[in-house]
Design a protein around this motif. Sequence first.
Motif, mmCIF file in Angstrom:
data_model
loop_
_atom_site.group_PDB
_atom_site.id
_atom_site.type_symbol
_atom_site.label_atom_id
_atom_site.label_comp_id
_atom_site.label_asym_id
_atom_site.label_seq_id
_atom_site.Cartn_x
_atom_site.Cartn_y
_atom_site.Cartn_z
ATOM 1 N N ALA A 205 -5.379 8.092 -0.435
ATOM 2 C CA ALA A 205 -5.265 5.993 0.006
ATOM 3 C C ALA A 205 -4.611 5.497 -1.264
ATOM 4 O O ALA A 205 -3.391 4.279 -0.947
ATOM 5 C CB ALA A 205 -6.776 5.077 -0.427
ATOM 6 N N ARG B 268 -0.533 3.927 0.715
ATOM 7 C CA ARG B 268 -0.292 2.221 0.481
ATOM 8 C C ARG B 268 1.606 2.447 -0.065
ATOM 9 O O ARG B 268 2.223 1.665 1.126
ATOM 10 C CB ARG B 268 -0.853 2.317 -0.692
ATOM 11 C CG ARG B 268 -2.657 1.873 -0.013
ATOM 12 C CD ARG B 268 -3.277 1.090 -0.837
ATOM 13 N NE ARG B 268 -3.601 1.521 -2.569
ATOM 14 C CZ ARG B 268 -4.578 1.898 -2.289
ATOM 15 N NH1 ARG B 268 -5.726 2.276 -1.376
ATOM 16 N NH2 ARG B 268 -5.209 2.008 -3.324
ATOM 17 N N GLU C 78 -8.443 4.883 3.961
ATOM 18 C CA GLU C 78 -9.033 4.175 2.574
ATOM 19 C C GLU C 78 -10.660 5.106 3.294
ATOM 20 O O GLU C 78 -11.420 4.507 2.185
ATOM 21 C CB GLU C 78 -8.479 2.743 3.304
ATOM 22 C CG GLU C 78 -7.629 2.740 3.137
ATOM 23 C CD GLU C 78 -7.491 2.726 1.365
ATOM 24 O OE1 GLU C 78 -8.016 2.285 0.618
ATOM 25 O OE2 GLU C 78 -5.472 1.898 0.858
#
Length: 253
Positions: free
Chosen positions: A166, A170, A188
Amino acid sequence: MPRTLVFFHAHPDDEALLTAGTMARAAAEGHRVVLVTATSGDAGLAAEELRSAGLGEVRESELRLAARILGVQRLELLHYADSGLDGRRVPPPGSTTLCAADPAEVAHRVSGLLVDEKADALVVYDEAGGYGHPDHKVIHSAGIASAILAGTRAVFAATAPREPFAWGARAADAVLPMPADFDRAQFETSFTPWAQITHRVDVRAHVDAKRAAMRAHASQTTGADVRTLAALLRLPRPVFSALLGTEYYRRLR
């Protein structure tokens, strides 16, 4: 005491990426290692010449080589068709995709093998199906059902910690030009949160076997500009060992 460990995977090369070190270590320590693969991976990305030559047969041959490298003592292929990344692939004539198969039938077939082997433990995928492949989710649910039918008491999900994926997604989305279909949200919910991982297996002494098993799946290093398998195989051995020298599991049953 020697144990019998059954690893249930969806496609050829899944075993190499997620569980190869554990399989090689278990075999080296005298345990019986059994590998069940549900599909031939005939919808996988690969160079066009491999696809036209019959990709499923190519990948089955690669799987047999990887199994020998890892010390697998029994390999069973269920011969369902690969369902594709969206789970809606139309299968070749006369075949059924794993996602379209009767879940009870899949569970029954695997439970028979568990009984035959007197399996001590079954390894499947986590509830997320790893990175979310529909076939992986079938393996999770059908595998648990098969263990219940067979009375196999120990079931583990092969997984990885969710948080690094995750975070990486990002960061990449923030600084790199990403493809139009890139979905950061997928990362996620992939794999398993750190707090839910119950077992970490040190496989650093067996990373050469793991790397060789990954290399056996040569077709899966072709067919796209960036392939996970190819990228991992290019890593220097110390980096490979640091990144892939631990394999992660969550006990489900």
